[in-house]
Design a protein around this motif. Structure first.
Motif, short mmCIF file in Angstrom:
data_model
loop_
_atom_site.label_atom_id
_atom_site.label_comp_id
_atom_site.label_asym_id
_atom_site.label_seq_id
_atom_site.Cartn_x
_atom_site.Cartn_y
_atom_site.Cartn_z
N UNK A 389 38.59 31.60 -22.42
CA UNK A 389 38.50 30.69 -21.28
C UNK A 389 38.91 31.41 -20.00
N UNK A 390 39.91 32.27 -20.12
CA UNK A 390 40.35 33.00 -18.92
C UNK A 390 39.27 33.97 -18.48
N UNK A 392 36.04 33.68 -18.99
CA UNK A 392 34.97 32.90 -18.39
C UNK A 392 35.37 32.42 -17.00
N UNK A 393 36.61 32.01 -16.86
CA UNK A 393 37.06 31.55 -15.54
C UNK A 393 36.93 32.64 -14.50
N UNK A 396 33.37 33.11 -13.56
CA UNK A 396 32.86 32.05 -12.70
C UNK A 396 33.42 32.17 -11.30
N UNK A 397 34.67 32.49 -11.21
CA UNK A 397 35.31 32.63 -9.91
C UNK A 397 34.70 33.76 -9.10
N UNK A 400 31.26 32.73 -7.91
CA UNK A 400 31.31 31.76 -6.81
C UNK A 400 31.60 32.48 -5.51
N UNK B 503 29.06 26.17 -11.32
CA UNK B 503 30.08 27.10 -11.74
C UNK B 503 31.47 26.50 -11.55
N UNK B 504 31.66 25.77 -10.46
CA UNK B 504 32.96 25.14 -10.22
C UNK B 504 33.28 24.13 -11.31
N UNK B 506 32.24 24.19 -14.30
CA UNK B 506 32.58 24.96 -15.49
C UNK B 506 34.01 25.48 -15.38
N UNK B 507 34.33 25.95 -14.20
CA UNK B 507 35.66 26.50 -13.97
C UNK B 507 36.74 25.46 -14.24
N UNK B 510 37.17 25.02 -17.86
CA UNK B 510 37.92 26.11 -18.47
C UNK B 510 39.42 25.90 -18.28
#
Lengths: 423, 528
Positions: A389-390, A392-393, A396-397, A400, B503-504, B506-507, B510
């Protein structure tokens, strides 16, 4: 399409993971230096898998200190069955036989992929084919591991590791198929068939004299049905994750195409990358879940079946003893053949007592093993979920941020590359 | 998070260059000398119209701050707040970069000037972009900076009115504006679905003649509506109504952010008027109907006997591009649909697994392990909830975005067809004029003075028509060009903001997932 190549699934680390996760379903194996067994490699030809069984030993009962032999799956089954048929081991939990190598899943998917090739783009097809090859490889690795664990369970068992057939299996450098055929003729699978058919009825029907076994019986019967159910449900969940990962592959390959890039103009690279990396992670999640939870459940389901088999054998011994009592009474009544009947009754009692004593030990240590393995796996699973999860985070971050600042596109390009390589 | 100014890019591999496809800019002309990837140091220094100059040094908007929630409707997913199309970033470097590019295009050609802005040839169709484009694009910049925050509309509070098969759903359409042409600053009305279709009908009749891209409304759905008429409470009806509400909102937002459409009295009436006359004849606008209409126009164009010969290939190329895009989007949409379904399956399978785990936990005789398994079951239950929300995100943010643009591209094709029709009218007028001239010549020979007079009058009339139609054609061409550029800009912005939203969401998932598993970890460690 150079970027596509470095985005393909990283097979090496998956290998490491597979090995680690499968081995952790059972703990404390292969620690005794007097007898170390592993399967360092295997060859897959069509349907047949040939395992190389490698032994390192300090025991004098073996002819050489280190040696390897080729073995097939059927050889493992032969070994398992002969152990089950051996009367002396009736009071032991015989480690469950490794399941037959099953490549049907990936093979069917390959077939479907081939059929659908015309409707896909070249990139999509290539990517999916790579994914399937990785899956195939994972199945292969897994089957190697379960066969290895079977042998290691045997080598760590104080009684079973001295078995003559086990030694033959490890050492005999000729083809075992002749022995296999003979064994079949000798036993005819008699005992095994009996076990399969009547065990539930017999186990529940016999009047139990011992509280310990009464509790174990109740517990194991119930637990088995529950864990069987959980295994099936876990498999379904894992399959859903895999489907989602496949969808991500198709999305990323579609987005890559030239025509789509028009729509997204600056953002296409980052968006594509985000899906590619998500797919990789999602695919990783699927395989981790599969390996941790599903494999754990599946393994202990089979182990509990082996424990149930032990209970059955004991129940049968009890039934035999009770019958022998009845026979003795009858003999006393008729005043005929009393000594034989007495002797028979004594034998049955001895056998039953021996089974009960050994069975209790086995079941107690099995309980401990199970709890330890569950603990280890649940902890590792939770840690993995958090780690993924980290990852993936951060993906994603990053994306973005980069989508929002498009003048940095050339840097985005470079950073995306680096990120994907790290996954 | 300061992601902009203090970023040091990693050492960049020697001659690493992005795909050339990227450099191929919006209007198809090759960009020699205009490599935007090189010129990134002061991107904003180039010609600015009225757009704000000093955005580079500012922080990008905080990712996690709440967007200005225009829509107050209860949404299925907590993440699909305002699915607005209007730009919410004045700090949006992206927007500026894009406009800058086209401006540069024209800027550079304007400098090479007099040669390119030659006299208008009659039979070839070379537009002289240099002479005309700067005006329209500067206007575009002005309009864009102006209208971003001038009108905000939202569609909320769906309410079922009536019963049985005559029931319908009424939505609250709220407007907030600073423009004076409206009766007040904030107001709302109630509208039903057919009203929206009626608005589209009126607009497309008027505006598409000018080459405007009129945003299409969401499709009719007999199946969906019938379920709603029966009862609005079951989950699939709830989803249907929410999907429609969101689509209607996006539709309206696209309409009001279009500078020409905003000026249309029908739009104002739609937003303001209390009692709107029922729209009739909205049958044509079911999904299939709309497509049929567009394709009929295309067919008519294809069947044209006189083929257009464009020396300016912009229109041909762009049309081809649009068709290809539409195809690609359809494919992508199909896969995203599959993703949504798989995600929903994952939901179900996770829920089922959680129950099974709970049973196993009950059966377990080791106390600590039993507790841990029950906790695991609870975590999986929470995961199911997460997957549910993610599926909603997949659908409402991603899939609907694609569906919208598939429809929009149909509308873009429509406006190209309008231009072809205008060309056709002009050609036909020209050939009629030719015939009239030939007739006049014949009459000159035949010496019939009164008929000659009539012929001369007709010639004058048709000459005027030819000039008119030629002007119309030019104008439509310009509008189409402008509209397409604007459309692409909006599309890029839209995709960008929606992908960010996706994406947000999803974030956020997570983060919650991490919390769940971190709470579980001590339970697992407590097993003994």
């Amino acid at each position: 399409s150079s970027w596509f190549n470095w985005a393909k699934p990283v097979q090496l680390s998956r290998e490491e993971l597979t090995k680690k996760y499968i081995r952790s379903v059972s703990v404390d194996l292969n620690n005794d230096a007097s007898l170390l067994i592993d399967i360092p490699d295997a060859l897959c030809e069509r349907d047949k898998v040939k395992f190389t069984v490698h032994t390192k030993t300090t025991l004098s009962s073996f002819q050489k200190p280190e040696f390897s032999v080729p073995r097939q799956h059927e050889d493992f089954i032969w070994l398992h069955d002969t152990l089950v048929e051996t009367e002396d081991y009736a009071g032991l939990i015989i480690p469950p036989a490794p399941p037959k190598p099953d490549f049907e899943g990936p093979r069917e998917k390959m077939h479907k992929l081939g059929e659908g090739e015309a409707t896909m783009t070249k990139e999509e097809y290539t990517k999916m084919k790579q994914e399937l090859e990785a899956e195939y490889l994972a199945v292969f690795k897994k089957t190697v591991q379960v066969h290895e664990i079977f042998l290691q369970r045997l080598s760590s068992h104080p009684i079973l590791n001295k078995d003559r057939n086990f030694q033959i299996f490890l050492e005999y450098d000729q083809d075992l198929s002749v022995r296999r055929k003979n064994a079949k003729e000798m036993f005819g699978g008699f005992f095994k068939n009996m076990v399969k058919s009547a065990d539930e009825v017999l186990i529940s029907g016999v009047k139990e004299v011992d509280d310990f076994f009464e509790q174990e019986k109740t517990f194991l019967l119930d637990y088995y049905s529950k864990i069987k159910d959980s295994t099936a449900k876990a498999e379904k969940m894992t399959r859903s994750h895999k489907n989602i990962a496949d969808d991500y592959i198709r999305i990323s390959s579609l987005m890559y195409q030239q025509k789509i890039t028009r729509i997204l103009i600056y953002t296409h690279i980052v968006v594509t990358m985000s899906f590619v990396s998500l797919q990789k992670v999602e695919g990783r999640v699927a395989s981790d879940q599969e390996l941790k939870l599903t494999e754990l459940l599946r393994y202990y389901m089979r182990d509990i079946q082996a424990a149930k088999d032990l209970l059955y054998r004991r129940a049968r011994a009890l039934a035999d003893y009770e019958n022998s009592n009845k026979a003795l009474d009858k003999a006393r009544l008729k005043s005929k053949d009393i000594p034989q009947a007495e002797e028979h009754q004594q034998q049955c009692l001895q056998k039953f007592d021996k089974l009960s004593e050994s069975g209790k030990k086995e079941l107690t240590s099995f309980k401990g093993r199970r709890v330890v393995a569950f603990r280890k796996n649940l902890i590792e699973m939770a840690e993995l979920e958090i780690k993924h999860a980290k990852v993936r985070s951060s993906i994603q971050l990053y994306y973005i941020c980069f989508i929002m600042c498009t003048n940095e596109l050339q840097y985005a390009w470079g950073i995306c590359k680096i990120l994907c390589e790290q996954i | 998070m300061a992601a902009s100014s203090d970023r040091n890019p990693p050492p960049f591999p020697a001659s690493e260059e992005p795909e050339t496809g990227l450099c191929d800019m919006a209007d198809g002309d090759s960009d020699e000398g205009e490599d935007i990837f090189v010129n990134n140091s002061t991107p904003v220094a180039v010609s600015r119209g009225v757009s704000q100059p000093d955005q580079v040094s500012e922080e990008p908007p905080d990712l996690f701050s709440e967007e200005e929630a225009i829509s107050t409707a209860p949404t299925l997913s907590t993440t699909a707040k305002s699915n607005g199309v209007h730009s919410d970033d004045e700090n949006d470097l992206f927007a500026e970069a894009h406009v800058e590019l086209s401006a540069d295009e024209c800027g550079s050609s304007a400098h090479k000037d007099p040669s390119s802005s030659g006299p208008r040839p009659t039979s070839s169709f070379t537009q002289s972009p240099a002479a005309r484009q700067p005006t329209s694009l500067e206007q575009l910049e002005e309009e864009e900076a102006k209208d971003s925050f001038d009108v905000d509309v939202s569609v909320t509070s769906p309410e079922k009115i009536g019963d049985g098969m005559n029931a319908y759903v009424a939505y609250k359409v709220s407007t907030r504006t600073s423009l004076n042409m409206f009766r007040s600053k904030t107001f709302f009305v109630r509208r039903r679905f057919s009203d929206f279709l009626g608005l589209y009908e009126k607009l497309s009749v008027k505006q598409s003649l000018h080459g405007c891209i009129v945003p299409p409304p969401p499709e009719k759905s007999v199946v969906g509506m019938t379920k709603v008429k029966v009862g609005m409470d079951d989950p699939s009806s709830v989803e249907f109504v929410e999907r429609r509400r969101a689509a209607l909102e996006r539709y309206l937002q696209r309409v009001v952010s279009h500078p020409s459409l905003l000026q249309d009295p029908d739009v104002r009436e739609f937003l303001e008027r209390e009692d709107l006359p029922r729209a009739v004849n909205t049958q044509a606008l079911s999904g299939a109907g709309f497509l049929k209409m567009i394709n009929k126009a295309s067919d008519a164009v294809n069947k044209m006997t006189i083929k257009m010969n464009e020396s300016d290939t912009w229109f041909e190329d762009k049309f081809q591009e649009v068709e290809n895009e539409e195809q690609q989007l359809r494919k992508l949409h199909a896969v995203v649909d599959s993703l949504v379904n798989h995600r929903k399956e994952l939901c179900m399978n996770t829920a089922v697994f959680a129950k099974s785990m709970a049973m196993l936990g009950n059966s377990e005789d080791n106390t600590a392990l039993s507790r841990a398994l029950s906790q695991l079951a609870e975590v999986e239950d929470k995961m199911e909830q997460l997957h549910q929300e993610q599926a909603a995100s997949d659908f409402f943010i991603f899939a609907e975005l694609l569906a919208d643009y598939i429809r929009m591209l149909g509308a873009v094709r429509g406006c190209f067809d309008q231009r072809m029709r205008a060309w056709q009218r002009w050609q036909e007028a020209q050939s009629t004029l030719q015939k009239k001239r030939e007739a006049e010549a014949k009459l000159l020979w035949a010496n019939k003075p009164d008929k000659l007079q009539q012929a001369k009058e007709e010639i004058t009339e048709w000459e005027a028509r030819v000039t008119q139609y030629e002007r119309d054609f030019d104008r439509i061409g310009m509008t189409v060009r402008k509209e397409v550029l604007r459309f692409e800009k909006e599309k890029a912005k839209d995709f960008k903001s929606q992908i960010i939203k996706y994406l947000e969401s999803m974030l956020q998932s997570e983060q919650r997932l991490i919390k769940f598993w971190e709470a579980f970890l001590p339970e697992a460690k407590a097993i003994a």
